[in-house]
Motif scaffolding. Sequence first.
Motif, short mmCIF file in Angstrom:
data_model
loop_
_atom_site.label_atom_id
_atom_site.label_comp_id
_atom_site.label_asym_id
_atom_site.label_seq_id
_atom_site.Cartn_x
_atom_site.Cartn_y
_atom_site.Cartn_z
N ASP A 51 -0.39 12.15 -12.98
CA ASP A 51 -0.22 12.63 -11.61
C ASP A 51 -1.12 11.87 -10.64
OD1 ASP A 51 -2.31 13.60 -12.98
OD2 ASP A 51 -2.26 15.61 -12.13
N VAL A 52 -2.34 11.59 -11.09
CA VAL A 52 -3.25 10.80 -10.26
C VAL A 52 -2.69 9.40 -10.05
CG1 VAL A 52 -5.57 9.91 -10.11
CG2 VAL A 52 -5.20 12.13 -11.05
N ALA A 53 -2.08 8.84 -11.11
CA ALA A 53 -1.51 7.49 -10.98
C ALA A 53 -0.37 7.48 -9.98
CB ALA A 53 -1.03 7.00 -12.34
N ILE A 54 0.49 8.50 -10.01
CA ILE A 54 1.59 8.56 -9.05
C ILE A 54 1.07 8.61 -7.62
CG2 ILE A 54 3.49 10.00 -8.24
CD1 ILE A 54 3.98 10.81 -11.10
N ALA A 55 0.07 9.49 -7.41
CA ALA A 55 -0.43 9.65 -6.05
C ALA A 55 -1.14 8.40 -5.56
CB ALA A 55 -1.37 10.85 -5.99
N ILE A 56 -1.95 7.77 -6.43
CA ILE A 56 -2.69 6.59 -5.97
C ILE A 56 -1.74 5.43 -5.75
CG2 ILE A 56 -4.44 4.95 -6.69
CD1 ILE A 56 -6.01 7.12 -7.77
N ALA A 57 -0.67 5.35 -6.55
CA ALA A 57 0.30 4.27 -6.35
C ALA A 57 0.98 4.40 -4.99
CB ALA A 57 1.36 4.30 -7.45
N LEU A 58 1.11 5.63 -4.47
CA LEU A 58 1.70 5.76 -3.14
C LEU A 58 0.66 5.69 -2.04
CD1 LEU A 58 4.45 8.41 -3.71
CD2 LEU A 58 4.68 5.98 -3.37
N ILE A 59 -0.62 5.99 -2.36
CA ILE A 59 -1.65 5.98 -1.32
C ILE A 59 -2.15 4.56 -1.06
CG2 ILE A 59 -4.02 6.69 -0.87
CD1 ILE A 59 -3.39 9.34 -2.00
N ALA A 60 -2.31 3.77 -2.14
CA ALA A 60 -2.95 2.46 -2.01
C ALA A 60 -2.23 1.50 -1.05
CB ALA A 60 -3.11 1.82 -3.38
N PRO A 61 -0.89 1.44 -0.98
CA PRO A 61 -0.29 0.56 0.02
C PRO A 61 -0.56 0.96 1.45
CG PRO A 61 1.29 1.02 -1.66
CD PRO A 61 0.16 1.92 -1.90
N LEU A 62 -0.83 2.24 1.68
CA LEU A 62 -1.11 2.66 3.06
C LEU A 62 -2.36 1.97 3.59
CD1 LEU A 62 -0.40 6.48 3.03
CD2 LEU A 62 1.12 4.60 3.44
N SER A 63 -3.33 1.75 2.71
CA SER A 63 -4.56 1.07 3.13
C SER A 63 -4.25 -0.34 3.59
CB SER A 63 -5.53 1.07 1.96
OG SER A 63 -6.64 0.30 2.26
N THR A 64 -3.39 -1.04 2.81
CA THR A 64 -3.02 -2.40 3.19
C THR A 64 -2.26 -2.42 4.51
OG1 THR A 64 -2.87 -2.90 0.87
CG2 THR A 64 -1.91 -4.46 2.37
N ILE A 65 -1.37 -1.42 4.69
CA ILE A 65 -0.57 -1.40 5.93
C ILE A 65 -1.47 -1.13 7.13
CG2 ILE A 65 1.24 -0.13 7.10
CD1 ILE A 65 2.63 0.14 4.46
N PHE A 66 -2.45 -0.23 6.95
CA PHE A 66 -3.38 0.03 8.05
C PHE A 66 -4.19 -1.21 8.38
CE2 PHE A 66 -3.59 4.78 6.92
CZ PHE A 66 -2.47 5.01 7.67
N THR A 67 -4.58 -1.97 7.33
CA THR A 67 -5.36 -3.17 7.60
C THR A 67 -4.52 -4.23 8.30
OG1 THR A 67 -6.51 -2.65 5.58
CG2 THR A 67 -6.97 -4.76 6.56
N LEU A 68 -3.22 -4.27 7.99
CA LEU A 68 -2.35 -5.26 8.62
C LEU A 68 -2.22 -5.03 10.12
CD1 LEU A 68 0.56 -5.58 6.11
CD2 LEU A 68 -0.97 -7.34 6.81
N MET A 69 -2.50 -3.80 10.59
CA MET A 69 -2.42 -3.55 12.02
C MET A 69 -3.44 -4.37 12.77
SD MET A 69 -2.02 0.53 11.92
CE MET A 69 -2.27 0.78 13.65
N VAL A 70 -4.53 -4.75 12.12
CA VAL A 70 -5.55 -5.53 12.81
C VAL A 70 -5.27 -7.02 12.70
CG1 VAL A 70 -7.99 -5.92 13.05
CG2 VAL A 70 -7.18 -3.76 12.24
N CYS A 71 -4.83 -7.49 11.52
CA CYS A 71 -4.80 -8.93 11.32
C CYS A 71 -3.47 -9.54 11.72
CB CYS A 71 -5.14 -9.30 9.89
SG CYS A 71 -4.00 -8.68 8.68
N ARG A 72 -2.67 -8.84 12.48
CA ARG A 72 -1.36 -9.43 12.76
C ARG A 72 -1.44 -10.47 13.85
NH1 ARG A 72 1.64 -5.23 16.64
NH2 ARG A 72 -0.41 -4.49 17.02
N ARG A 73 -2.09 -10.17 14.98
CA ARG A 73 -2.04 -11.11 16.09
C ARG A 73 -3.11 -12.19 15.97
NH1 ARG A 73 0.92 -8.54 20.15
NH2 ARG A 73 2.72 -7.86 19.00
#
Lengths: 76, 94, 84, 201
Positions: A51-73
């Motif tokens: 269950d932890v693996a399922i949740a972390i597999a869905l949570i971890a990409p959100l961190s990358t997407i949030f970081t991409l908000m800064v490095c786009r421009r």
Amino acid sequence: MNDIVMIASVILILTGMTAAIFNRDPFDKLISLSVLIAGVFPFIVERGFLDVAIAIALIAPLSTIFTLMVCRRVQV
Amino acid sequence: MALEDQVPVVAGVHMIALYICAVIAVYAALRVITERNSMRKLPFLNVVSFAVTGIIALLLPHPLTIAAAAAYFVGSTLESNAIASTWAGGLKRP
Amino acid sequence: MTAELYTPEFVIGLLVLFAGTIAAAFPRPKNYLTQLINLEIPGWGLLLVMLHYNEALALFTFAAVSVLSTYIFVRVMQKKEGIG
Amino acid sequence: MWGQYNVGLLIVMISGVIGFVALAIETDDLHRLLLLDLVEITTLGVIALLGTDLAEALVLPGLTVGIAELLALSQIYITKERLKERPVKGLNIEVIQMADAPMIISVFLVVYGLLLSGFTGGGVAGLGLVFYFMSRGYKENLNMLEMASGISWAIWIFAFFVFMFLPQYWFIALMGAAVGIVLKVTVKMSLVGTMWGDHRD
């Protein structure tokens, strides 16, 4: 765990960590970081925390997407 | 669960598939870090996530592992899509 | 608790925690984005150390909270640099 | 001498000292704010090395205090630098704005967080709401969120009184307290996603 799978996961973690530290481009760092995250998952599954693996597999990409908000421009 | 009674997990077909997945993961990771162009890294990142999905699905004899593998597959695909789309510049604003 | 046993999670987790701490404390191209990305490396190392001790709930909460703190940092950096 | 706990404590302490040294010689404020998170990670490592249920019980309040402190310090930083009115946009790529993936992931995270209950469930559900608000640019109604926060407070107090005066119904009180704290944390975390004024229109 199997020895071969364990060694493969350790190699994934170490290569991802080294590349994430020593790259200079933000996109290269993010790609290497996701290699590191890919190496962590067999350890979590091998302990039986599915269950932890399922949740972390869905949570971890959100961190990358949030970081991409800064490095786009900056880069394009 | 009926398949586990027939095929032993400790040896046989499962192990060969698992080893192949591990070798593919290591090879693709080495290709990722040796590639120069940032866009050429992304297909090999996808290969890494496919191989790790296979490892997760084959590692334990438990019915919930397929859900974990599916969740990891969805997450990693979304992540690499977001990286590629941001690298290409995103949507054009009207 | 598995006492006096060096599992691979423990050794690799401590290694990743240590290297990531150095990388995040002294980022090489010294800007905010590099430090923010480097800051996630010791987080995954700590997660491996927690995994060694079977602390499932703490691991789970730590993952959620670290993503939330990444979002807060991203908002502050967007305000600071005027991106977007 | 070279047991597991000693080696782990040595390495984590050295990491913490490196973090504090970097914090001491840093002069820029936002770099300092980032280094505070690093110090928090290494000191949580010291607690996690205890390795029993005590560690798990101590890590959760540490994380709670850490996220609250980070939120307050970032608000202070923004107010001090006079950056509050600067407009900010969301991420403009099609996997976020044009597809159904954020909707599905947000619904999954919120439902799973409600099943978990407690502070962990509140964090997970709040994360789902933050992601949804970020991806859609939702114009929120703050009165609704305040009302939900008040209702959760009332549930929590009610559970506390049940614990005090009718201890034989402890299971209802436990469930009431868990649901109340889930609502409270979720509301607070989703305020993180909306309160800094997107000026999107």
